[in-house]
Design a protein around this motif. Sequence first.
Motif, mmCIF file in Angstrom:
data_model
loop_
_atom_site.group_PDB
_atom_site.id
_atom_site.type_symbol
_atom_site.label_atom_id
_atom_site.label_comp_id
_atom_site.label_asym_id
_atom_site.label_seq_id
_atom_site.Cartn_x
_atom_site.Cartn_y
_atom_site.Cartn_z
ATOM 1 N N MET A 213 6.709 -22.233 -32.845
ATOM 2 C CA MET A 213 6.215 -21.473 -33.502
ATOM 3 C C MET A 213 4.599 -21.842 -33.270
ATOM 4 O O MET A 213 4.251 -23.032 -33.526
ATOM 5 N N ASN A 214 3.813 -20.914 -33.075
ATOM 6 C CA ASN A 214 1.980 -21.302 -33.177
ATOM 7 C C ASN A 214 1.972 -22.090 -31.953
ATOM 8 O O ASN A 214 0.870 -22.824 -32.133
ATOM 9 N N GLY A 215 2.604 -21.933 -30.914
ATOM 10 C CA GLY A 215 2.470 -22.659 -29.680
ATOM 11 C C GLY A 215 2.928 -24.108 -29.878
ATOM 12 O O GLY A 215 2.854 -24.767 -28.788
ATOM 13 N N ALA A 216 3.535 -24.547 -30.814
ATOM 14 C CA ALA A 216 4.059 -25.893 -30.965
ATOM 15 C C ALA A 216 5.412 -26.155 -30.790
ATOM 16 O O ALA A 216 6.463 -25.445 -31.446
ATOM 17 N N PRO A 217 5.925 -26.895 -29.798
ATOM 18 C CA PRO A 217 7.347 -27.252 -29.624
ATOM 19 C C PRO A 217 7.883 -27.813 -31.041
ATOM 20 O O PRO A 217 7.178 -28.416 -31.579
ATOM 21 N N ARG A 218 9.128 -27.456 -31.254
ATOM 22 C CA ARG A 218 9.946 -27.985 -32.627
ATOM 23 C C ARG A 218 11.148 -28.417 -32.038
ATOM 24 O O ARG A 218 11.709 -28.166 -30.956
ATOM 25 N N ALA A 219 11.737 -29.500 -32.650
ATOM 26 C CA ALA A 219 12.828 -30.249 -32.303
ATOM 27 C C ALA A 219 14.174 -29.617 -32.990
ATOM 28 O O ALA A 219 15.054 -29.934 -32.523
ATOM 29 N N PRO B 41 -5.222 -27.961 -29.211
ATOM 30 C CA PRO B 41 -4.262 -28.998 -28.751
ATOM 31 C C PRO B 41 -2.636 -28.851 -28.999
ATOM 32 O O PRO B 41 -1.643 -29.080 -28.559
ATOM 33 N N HIS B 42 -2.684 -27.664 -29.903
ATOM 34 C CA HIS B 42 -1.154 -27.477 -30.584
ATOM 35 C C HIS B 42 -0.412 -26.502 -29.863
ATOM 36 O O HIS B 42 0.697 -26.069 -29.924
ATOM 37 N N ARG B 43 -1.001 -25.717 -28.582
ATOM 38 C CA ARG B 43 -0.513 -24.633 -27.791
ATOM 39 C C ARG B 43 0.422 -25.343 -26.576
ATOM 40 O O ARG B 43 -0.058 -25.812 -25.892
ATOM 41 N N ALA B 44 1.805 -25.160 -26.986
ATOM 42 C CA ALA B 44 2.464 -25.870 -25.976
ATOM 43 C C ALA B 44 2.507 -24.911 -24.637
ATOM 44 O O ALA B 44 2.479 -25.657 -23.448
ATOM 45 N N ALA B 45 1.791 -23.532 -24.449
ATOM 46 C CA ALA B 45 1.888 -22.927 -23.273
ATOM 47 C C ALA B 45 0.701 -23.488 -22.663
ATOM 48 O O ALA B 45 0.686 -23.655 -21.161
ATOM 49 N N TYR B 46 -0.478 -24.161 -23.051
ATOM 50 C CA TYR B 46 -1.463 -24.658 -22.382
ATOM 51 C C TYR B 46 -1.000 -25.951 -21.808
ATOM 52 O O TYR B 46 -1.303 -26.382 -20.686
ATOM 53 N N HIS B 47 -0.048 -26.795 -22.619
ATOM 54 C CA HIS B 47 0.212 -28.012 -21.981
ATOM 55 C C HIS B 47 0.910 -27.692 -20.800
ATOM 56 O O HIS B 47 0.998 -28.313 -19.704
ATOM 57 N N GLY B 48 1.899 -26.732 -20.975
ATOM 58 C CA GLY B 48 2.798 -26.455 -19.557
ATOM 59 C C GLY B 48 1.988 -25.915 -18.498
ATOM 60 O O GLY B 48 2.198 -26.283 -17.410
ATOM 61 N N ALA B 49 1.033 -25.289 -18.766
ATOM 62 C CA ALA B 49 0.242 -24.535 -17.712
ATOM 63 C C ALA B 49 -0.875 -25.692 -16.991
ATOM 64 O O ALA B 49 -0.889 -25.822 -15.827
ATOM 65 N N LEU B 50 -1.177 -26.663 -17.851
ATOM 66 C CA LEU B 50 -1.962 -27.875 -17.360
ATOM 67 C C LEU B 50 -0.938 -28.817 -16.482
ATOM 68 O O LEU B 50 -1.606 -29.221 -15.478
#
Length: 124
Positions: A1-7, A86-95
């Motif tokens: 949620m909020n773009g952050a991956p959760r376990a 830095p909390h957006r998982a989508a940006y991590h994946g796109a990068l």
Amino acid sequence: MNGAPRAARQALLAIPLGDRAVALVRLLFQDAGPPLALSEVFLYGPDEEAMPPAGATSAASALEAARAGDWDGAVRLYADALRLEPHRAAYHGALVRARWRAAQRRRLDVESLGDGGAPLVTAR
């Protein structure tokens, strides 16, 4: 949620109230199962200004660069967006994807190319 991956398993509940005034919101957990917990609640009032995400402009420009085939530019712009959010998982994946594409485009796999045939050669 909020773009952050959760376990763990998770759920998100959004209740848009529109123009209604509410003094009480009650959540009822129904059915058998493990105990449920409510860990975070965010309330936004009608006077809150909607603000675009800080990295949205860089991410949009990065997407346009990627669509144009400018993978080095996309890497730079996605890194900028990630620095802002830095909390957006989508940006991590796109990068990661843009970095991979930027590295891969420098290698030409001639085995996968066709020979072109007659349409490749035009007489003048």
